[in-house]
Design a protein around this motif. Sequence first.
Motif, mmCIF file in Angstrom:
data_model
loop_
_atom_site.group_PDB
_atom_site.id
_atom_site.type_symbol
_atom_site.label_atom_id
_atom_site.label_comp_id
_atom_site.label_asym_id
_atom_site.label_seq_id
_atom_site.Cartn_x
_atom_site.Cartn_y
_atom_site.Cartn_z
ATOM 1 N N GLN A 25 44.924 -2.594 125.251
ATOM 2 C CA GLN A 25 43.735 -1.805 125.534
ATOM 3 C C GLN A 25 42.768 -1.861 124.361
ATOM 4 O OE1 GLN A 25 45.240 2.078 126.431
ATOM 5 N NE2 GLN A 25 45.674 1.558 128.545
ATOM 6 N N ARG A 26 43.303 -1.755 123.141
ATOM 7 C CA ARG A 26 42.424 -1.798 121.971
ATOM 8 C C ARG A 26 41.809 -3.182 121.807
ATOM 9 N NH1 ARG A 26 46.132 -0.328 117.605
ATOM 10 N NH2 ARG A 26 47.571 0.642 119.002
ATOM 11 N N ALA A 27 42.575 -4.224 122.055
ATOM 12 C CA ALA A 27 42.083 -5.581 121.855
ATOM 13 C C ALA A 27 41.011 -5.948 122.881
ATOM 14 C CB ALA A 27 43.237 -6.567 121.936
ATOM 15 N N ALA A 28 41.058 -5.344 124.047
ATOM 16 C CA ALA A 28 40.135 -5.706 125.107
ATOM 17 C C ALA A 28 38.816 -4.935 125.033
ATOM 18 C CB ALA A 28 40.787 -5.456 126.464
ATOM 19 N N GLU A 29 38.705 -3.993 124.129
ATOM 20 C CA GLU A 29 37.498 -3.171 124.068
ATOM 21 C C GLU A 29 36.333 -3.946 123.459
ATOM 22 O OE1 GLU A 29 36.197 1.327 122.830
ATOM 23 O OE2 GLU A 29 38.157 0.586 122.300
#
Length: 82
Positions: free
Chosen positions: A41-45
């Motif tokens: 989730q963090r990487a896709a932001e």
Amino acid sequence: MAKFLLWVVIILAVLLVSRILAQQKARARHLAERRQAEIGQRAAETMVRCAHCHIHLPRSEAFFSQGQTWCSADHARMGLKK
């Protein structure tokens, strides 16, 4: 009769230990999946840039005002005064 009771106790102990180990393994797998999901989730932001100081920050933490992106409310006020 004593041997029978001894075997019952040994079998119950083995079953108890195997159940405890299975629960720990399932808990560890669940925590690993949870960490992977959080990392994903963090990487896709999407990252955006502040119009005042040009620092990059996650879109979810940015302030939006009059079509521009700001890193804080203070920078939004300073940028709008110009």
